[in-house]
Design a protein around this motif. Structure first.
Motif: not given
Length: 532
Positions: A209-211, A250-251, A344-346
């Protein structure tokens, strides 16, 4: 002597019958389908039923090849075309031949389908098969015995027995299965990026998620299109809430409902993970990384900013990457794809994504038309055969050589197909259930291969909704009001009109408007389903 003579006569008769049967077999296998196709049995792969109840002609000579008369079946399905096929269609005729049926297909315009369905249910005079959603009227009809409970029959059919248990659970009513679902990809979501922008900035698709946040910021402030202007932003969202619903998973937020520490179900917006997602959404909005007009943007115009080079990220179904690329290629053709799609991002709770429900309508069987178990099994045999590869190709594409060609194992539609030929196959795809063996499709392109890879990988990370099977009387009465309270509060929080205290106040209003009763009812159903 009399006894010996009788024995010889019987023995001779047995030998004669055996020779006759051997001659009739012609070295092949007799097709014991209760509703099998006429003509060439070699084309009927995967279509044999485990039920032989209709096969009464197993005597000697020509009787061994007899089958039951075609079964009359009426089917009500939605239509999306103005030019619809009739019994003169070779597709219709081949469908009847393969399944040994006499079909009446009641094509009903999709725009008025629900109204027609409710009128039909109220009349009590139902067709053999109907496509339905899990609406209150359908649930009531199922509970009142309008449809066959097929829970214990599906295992007896080679294709239907392969139905996905998660999707069956999603379609169930009071824990029982009343229809064969029309499958949709379960792990369908993806993140689509403008590949040109990624390449220009030397970036890779986000794995965390940061990326993801860093890409949104770079697409907004680092001139990704290289025109020297401050005219781009990260992600485009419309008034359709899907992207927010997807990203909050995702969160670590649950999919609509999740268990608390006491094993009780609570709504997603009452969890701390949901609130963390809200703070992220508020951050990207305040920093201009998402379009300011998202609360009022018509979803029909949602693709436009991405296609026109204003936004560079799109969170939705993975297959929209193909449509976005096609639109961009029409404007400026190039050899490489304009888009790239990933999972999805991790997030902080691991790799998670929101699934679809896995179905779009289910085919229920009427008890007014199908009165006996033997008839039920013939109808189920028909539905099972529709999931044979041959029928999937017929219903989805038409007739090979007439409507499409097969090239290197892939479907290639005929170019500039005459409208009259198109009419022959129109809307038969509404009979597709997509259960069982995968049928051939269109030739893979790089973007299609990415989409397929993402959808397949998503199956391992999708988060189910534990309350999906339950039917809430409270929600039927006040559900729209409850949804509006939280939906409005989420938008107000994202755009900075309310803070945490304001969102807490919205939750209290939700609870007083019927939310507390809703939670109580869902938990009663949940405990009953778990056998507590």
């Amino acid at each position: 002597m009399k006894g010996k003579r009788s024995f010889k006569i019987v023995a001779l008769l047995i030998i004669a019958v055996m020779l006759t049967l051997a001659a009739c077999s012609g070295g092949g296998s007799n097709n014991n389908n209760s509703g099998g196709s006429t003509g060439n049995n070699s084309s009927n792969t995967g279509g044999q039923s485990t039920n032989n109840s209709g096969n009464s002609g197993s005597g000697s000579g020509n009787k061994a090849e007899e089958k039951p008369a075609p079964m009359k079946i009426s089917i009500m399905i939605p239509s999306f075309s103005t030019e619809l096929p009739d019994k003169s269609s070779p597709v219709w005729q081949r469908l009847e031949e393969y399944t040994n049926t006499d079909l009446e297909i009641l094509f009903t315009p999709n725009s008025s389908y629900e109204d027609k369905l409710n009128i039909t249910l109220a009349s009590g005079d139902l067709p053999t098969i109907m496509n339905v959603a899990k609406t209150p009227s359908v649930i009531s009809a199922a509970r009142n015995g309008a449809f066959w409970d097929i829970t214990d029959y599906l295992k007896d059919y080679p294709n239907l027995s392969q139905a996905h248990p998660v999707v069956l659970n999603n379609t169930s009513i009071d824990g029982r299965i009343y229809g064969v679902y029309r499958a949709r990809t379960l792990g369908r979501m993806g993140v689509t990026y403008n590949k040109v922008w990624l390449d220009n900035l030397g970036l890779q698709p986000a794995k965390t998620i940061d990326e993801f946040y860093n890409i949104l910021r770079a697409f907004t402030y680092d001139d990704p299109d290289g025109n020297g202007k401050n005219d781009t932003y990260g992600i485009v969202v419309s008034k359709y809430t899907g992207p927010w619903d997807i990203m909050q998973i995702w969160f670590g937020a649950p999919n609509k409902w999740g268990e608390n520490e006491n094993g009780e179900l609570i709504p997603d917006f009452m969890t701390p993970e949901y609130r963390e997602a809200l703070k992220f959404f508020r951050k990207i909005y305040s920093e201009g990384l998402v379009n300011e007009d998202f609360p009022v943007m018509d979803s029909a115009a949602w693709n436009t900013p991405f296609v026109n080079g204003q936004a560079g990220v799109f969170v939705d179904v993975a297959d929209n990457a193909r449509r976005l690329n096609n639109s961009m290629q029409e404007a400026a053709p190039r050899d490489e794809s304009y888009t790239i799609v990933t999972q999805a991002p991790v997030g902080p709770k691991g790799h998670r994504d929101m699934p679809t429900s896995g179905w779009s309508g289910m085919l229920v069987i009427s008890k007014t038309k199908v009165k006996t178990e033997e008839e039920l099994r013939r109808v189920l045999d028909f539905l099972d055969k529709l999931n044979d590869v041959e029928m999937k190709l017929l219903l989805g594409y038409g007739i090979e050589g007439r409507h499409y060609d097969m090239v290197d194992g892939y479907v290639v539609p005929k170019e500039d197909l005459d409208p009259a030929l198109g009419k022959e196959r129109n809307d038969f795809n509404q009979l597709l259930m997509f259960i069982g063996e995968q049928e051939p499709g269109y030739a893979p392109t790089p973007i299609n291969a990415q989409i397929a890879e993402v959808q397949k990988a998503n199956e391992a990370i999708v988060v189910g909704n534990p309350a999906e099977p339950f039917v809430s009387e409270v929600y039927a009465q006040v559900g729209q009001q409850l949804d509006n309270i939280i939906g409005d509060a989420r938008i107000q929080y994202i755009v900075g009109q309310i803070d945490d205290a304001g969102f807490d106040a919205a939750i209290e209003l939700w609870k007083k408007t019927g939310g507390d009763d809703y939670i109580r009812e869902i938990n009663e159903l949940y405990k009953a389903a778990k056998g507590k």
